[in-house]
Design an enzyme around this catalytic site. Sequence first.
Site, PDB file in Angstrom:
ATOM      1  N   ASP A  32       0.841  -1.200   0.000  1.00  0.00           N
ATOM      2  CA  ASP A  32       0.000   0.000   0.000  1.00  0.00           C
ATOM      3  C   ASP A  32       0.873   1.246   0.000  1.00  0.00           C
ATOM      4  O   ASP A  32       1.709   1.435   0.883  1.00  0.00           O
ATOM      5  CB  ASP A  32      -0.875   0.022   1.257  1.00  0.00           C
ATOM      6  CG  ASP A  32      -1.799   1.231   1.266  1.00  0.00           C
ATOM      7  OD1 ASP A  32      -2.850   1.164   0.602  1.00  0.00           O
ATOM      8  OD2 ASP A  32      -1.463   2.245   1.906  1.00  0.00           O
ATOM      9  N   TYR A  37       2.901   9.907  -0.021  1.00  0.00           N
ATOM     10  CA  TYR A  37       3.942   9.395   0.875  1.00  0.00           C
ATOM     11  C   TYR A  37       5.343   9.698   0.339  1.00  0.00           C
ATOM     12  O   TYR A  37       6.331   9.515   1.048  1.00  0.00           O
ATOM     13  CB  TYR A  37       3.811   7.874   1.093  1.00  0.00           C
ATOM     14  CG  TYR A  37       2.477   7.411   1.637  1.00  0.00           C
ATOM     15  CD1 TYR A  37       1.576   8.299   2.224  1.00  0.00           C
ATOM     16  CD2 TYR A  37       2.097   6.073   1.561  1.00  0.00           C
ATOM     17  CE1 TYR A  37       0.345   7.868   2.698  1.00  0.00           C
ATOM     18  CE2 TYR A  37       0.872   5.635   2.044  1.00  0.00           C
ATOM     19  CZ  TYR A  37      -0.007   6.544   2.604  1.00  0.00           C
ATOM     20  OH  TYR A  37      -1.222   6.109   3.075  1.00  0.00           O
ATOM     21  N   LYS A  62      -2.751   6.039  -4.478  1.00  0.00           N
ATOM     22  CA  LYS A  62      -3.900   6.919  -4.217  1.00  0.00           C
ATOM     23  C   LYS A  62      -3.732   8.294  -4.840  1.00  0.00           C
ATOM     24  O   LYS A  62      -2.612   8.816  -4.904  1.00  0.00           O
ATOM     25  CB  LYS A  62      -4.090   7.067  -2.693  1.00  0.00           C
ATOM     26  CG  LYS A  62      -3.963   5.749  -1.949  1.00  0.00           C
ATOM     27  CD  LYS A  62      -4.196   5.876  -0.455  1.00  0.00           C
ATOM     28  CE  LYS A  62      -3.853   4.575   0.247  1.00  0.00           C
ATOM     29  NZ  LYS A  62      -2.487   4.495   0.759  1.00  0.00           N
ATOM     30  N   HIS A  93      -7.513   9.379  -2.302  1.00  0.00           N
ATOM     31  CA  HIS A  93      -6.894   9.294  -0.979  1.00  0.00           C
ATOM     32  C   HIS A  93      -7.860   9.776   0.106  1.00  0.00           C
ATOM     33  O   HIS A  93      -8.052   9.129   1.121  1.00  0.00           O
ATOM     34  CB  HIS A  93      -5.589  10.100  -0.947  1.00  0.00           C
ATOM     35  CG  HIS A  93      -4.633   9.640   0.098  1.00  0.00           C
ATOM     36  ND1 HIS A  93      -3.274   9.674  -0.063  1.00  0.00           N
ATOM     37  CD2 HIS A  93      -4.837   9.125   1.332  1.00  0.00           C
ATOM     38  CE1 HIS A  93      -2.693   9.194   1.027  1.00  0.00           C
ATOM     39  NE2 HIS A  93      -3.621   8.866   1.884  1.00  0.00           N
TER      40      HIS A  93
HETATM   41  N1  LIG Z   1      -5.913   6.010   3.100  1.00  0.00           N
HETATM   42  C1  LIG Z   1      -5.417   6.779   4.053  1.00  0.00           C
HETATM   43  O1  LIG Z   1      -5.764   7.949   4.201  1.00  0.00           O
HETATM   44  C2  LIG Z   1      -4.419   6.192   5.009  1.00  0.00           C
HETATM   45  C3  LIG Z   1      -4.211   6.813   6.261  1.00  0.00           C
HETATM   46  C4  LIG Z   1      -3.319   6.226   7.155  1.00  0.00           C
HETATM   47  C5  LIG Z   1      -2.633   5.091   6.791  1.00  0.00           C
HETATM   48  N2  LIG Z   1      -2.794   4.521   5.558  1.00  0.00           N
HETATM   49  C6  LIG Z   1      -2.052   3.282   5.156  1.00  0.00           C
HETATM   50  O2  LIG Z   1      -2.196   2.313   6.213  1.00  0.00           O
HETATM   51  C7  LIG Z   1      -0.909   1.911   6.669  1.00  0.00           C
HETATM   52  C8  LIG Z   1      -0.967   1.493   8.136  1.00  0.00           C
HETATM   53  O3  LIG Z   1      -1.397   2.562   8.975  1.00  0.00           O
HETATM   54  P1  LIG Z   1      -0.409   3.365   9.949  1.00  0.00           P
HETATM   55  O4  LIG Z   1       0.957   3.409   9.354  1.00  0.00           O
HETATM   56  O5  LIG Z   1      -1.103   4.633  10.268  1.00  0.00           O
HETATM   57  O6  LIG Z   1      -0.416   2.562  11.316  1.00  0.00           O
HETATM   58  P2  LIG Z   1      -0.401   1.041  11.824  1.00  0.00           P
HETATM   59  O7  LIG Z   1      -0.031   0.104  10.739  1.00  0.00           O
HETATM   60  O8  LIG Z   1      -1.672   0.838  12.575  1.00  0.00           O
HETATM   61  O9  LIG Z   1       0.761   1.136  12.906  1.00  0.00           O
HETATM   62  C9  LIG Z   1       2.071   1.358  12.525  1.00  0.00           C
HETATM   63  C10 LIG Z   1       2.897   1.439  13.796  1.00  0.00           C
HETATM   64  O10 LIG Z   1       2.878   0.150  14.440  1.00  0.00           O
HETATM   65  C11 LIG Z   1       4.214  -0.301  14.632  1.00  0.00           C
HETATM   66  N3  LIG Z   1       4.182  -1.768  14.463  1.00  0.00           N
HETATM   67  C12 LIG Z   1       4.025  -2.481  13.331  1.00  0.00           C
HETATM   68  N4  LIG Z   1       4.018  -3.806  13.575  1.00  0.00           N
HETATM   69  C13 LIG Z   1       4.194  -3.930  14.924  1.00  0.00           C
HETATM   70  C14 LIG Z   1       4.304  -5.049  15.797  1.00  0.00           C
HETATM   71  N5  LIG Z   1       4.219  -6.302  15.350  1.00  0.00           N
HETATM   72  N6  LIG Z   1       4.498  -4.813  17.120  1.00  0.00           N
HETATM   73  C15 LIG Z   1       4.581  -3.538  17.597  1.00  0.00           C
HETATM   74  N7  LIG Z   1       4.477  -2.436  16.820  1.00  0.00           N
HETATM   75  C16 LIG Z   1       4.301  -2.634  15.487  1.00  0.00           C
HETATM   76  C17 LIG Z   1       5.040   0.422  13.595  1.00  0.00           C
HETATM   77  O11 LIG Z   1       6.373   0.622  14.041  1.00  0.00           O
HETATM   78  P3  LIG Z   1       7.684   0.279  13.095  1.00  0.00           P
HETATM   79  O12 LIG Z   1       7.417   0.833  11.738  1.00  0.00           O
HETATM   80  O13 LIG Z   1       8.764   0.967  13.851  1.00  0.00           O
HETATM   81  O14 LIG Z   1       7.798  -1.222  13.131  1.00  0.00           O
HETATM   82  C18 LIG Z   1       4.327   1.771  13.507  1.00  0.00           C
HETATM   83  O15 LIG Z   1       4.765   2.647  14.548  1.00  0.00           O
HETATM   84  C19 LIG Z   1      -0.044   3.153   6.363  1.00  0.00           C
HETATM   85  O16 LIG Z   1       1.337   2.900   6.431  1.00  0.00           O
HETATM   86  C20 LIG Z   1      -0.550   3.532   4.981  1.00  0.00           C
HETATM   87  O17 LIG Z   1       0.011   2.673   3.991  1.00  0.00           O
HETATM   88  C21 LIG Z   1      -3.711   5.037   4.680  1.00  0.00           C
END
Ligand SMILES: NC(=O)c1ccc[n+]([C@@H]2O[C@H](COP(=O)([O-])OP(=O)(O)OC[C@H]3O[C@@H](n4cnc5c(N)ncnc54)[C@H](OP(=O)(O)O)[C@@H]3O)[C@@H](O)[C@H]2O)c1
Length: 287
Positions: A32, A37, A62, A93
């Site tokens: 994704d 980004y 997106k 997005h």
């Molecule tokens: N469409 C949209 O508007 C939108 C908005 C937000 C996000 N997104 C997409 O969704 C993805 C995921 O959302 P997000 O990045 O907001 O948050 P998330 O995936 O809920 O959380 C990411 C956080 O969790 C940590 N993490 C990952 N695996 C872990 C584990 N097994 N144990 C402990 N901590 C862990 C990561 O740290 P490390 O990286 O240090 O491991 C990071 O700090 C984004 O990267 C993006 O691609 C889309």
Amino acid sequence: MPLVGLGTWTATDQVASEAVKTALQLGYRHIDTAWQYRNGGAIGKGIKESGVPRSEIFLCDKLISTRHTRAEEALEETLEELGTDYRHLWLMHWPVPLNPEGNDWKLPKLPDGSPDYYTGTSSSPFTFVDTWLSMESAFRKYPSKHMASLATLEAGSVVPAVNQIEIHPQLPQDKVIEFCRQKNIAVVAYSPLGSPQSTVLTNPKLKTLAESKGNGIGVANLLINWALARGYGVIPKTTSPRRMTDNLKLVDLTEGEMQAIRDVGLSAPKRYCTPAWAAKGVFLDES
Ligand SMILES: NC(=O)c1ccc[n+]([C@@H]2O[C@H](COP(=O)([O-])OP(=O)(O)OC[C@H]3O[C@@H](n4cnc5c(N)ncnc54)[C@H](OP(=O)(O)O)[C@@H]3O)[C@@H](O)[C@H]2O)c1
């Protein structure tokens, strides 16, 4: 669509290509990303260096809010940046057009500091529905079998294939999920772990529950499997190879455990992604 993908928001160019390469080699087949980004080149590099055939990789990107009036141009540029000539999923997005001629590429602002929304002119107003229509017209030039079986909504003739929204126990989004199910729209949870500021990841009750499952199951596994059991995909972000492997672990959850995870979230409801441009009331549920 592979249900567990790799999120890449905040993965900078320096780490994104290595993360994507490693994830693909570990078995991930869904990546994704988004133009916003600013890591498209690195993602493309990671895909090439992984040795995994492009045809096996489900790639999502997106359309940024400042390019709603230039959807097709943005589509082509992103493909070029990613070094590919197709991807399976192209999302709007956010359903919030921002001024394409504004004072910033990402979040243009008016002199009073408020978001510089793009609403067209009085004779030709512009909303995200117009964005969708222009995405449809670009889509027709790049047909995809994934859309073929979908029914139609009120505007336009192509139903969105996927709605990617924030979902985790603190924001379970029941109504939106049900709406999408009825319309045959697949759901993907972003921030499924609650994003980097998550308080569910460190919740003591969930830690105890995770430990009781054995096999090295952690809270992240509970959150990912809670989502899978509810019937939608997830794209947890990490650049750590160990966490990438961990996040693919499947674990069965009883009805009682599903409810316990939900209860932890409901005791402290929270939406983590609240960008300034979302102020216009675009949230349908639990906002
Ligand atoms: N469409 C949209 O508007 C939108 C908005 C937000 C996000 N997104 C997409 O969704 C993805 C995921 O959302 P997000 O990045 O907001 O948050 P998330 O995936 O809920 O959380 C990411 C956080 O969790 C940590 N993490 C990952 N695996 C872990 C584990 N097994 N144990 C402990 N901590 C862990 C990561 O740290 P490390 O990286 O240090 O491991 C990071 O700090 C984004 O990267 C993006 O691609 C889309």
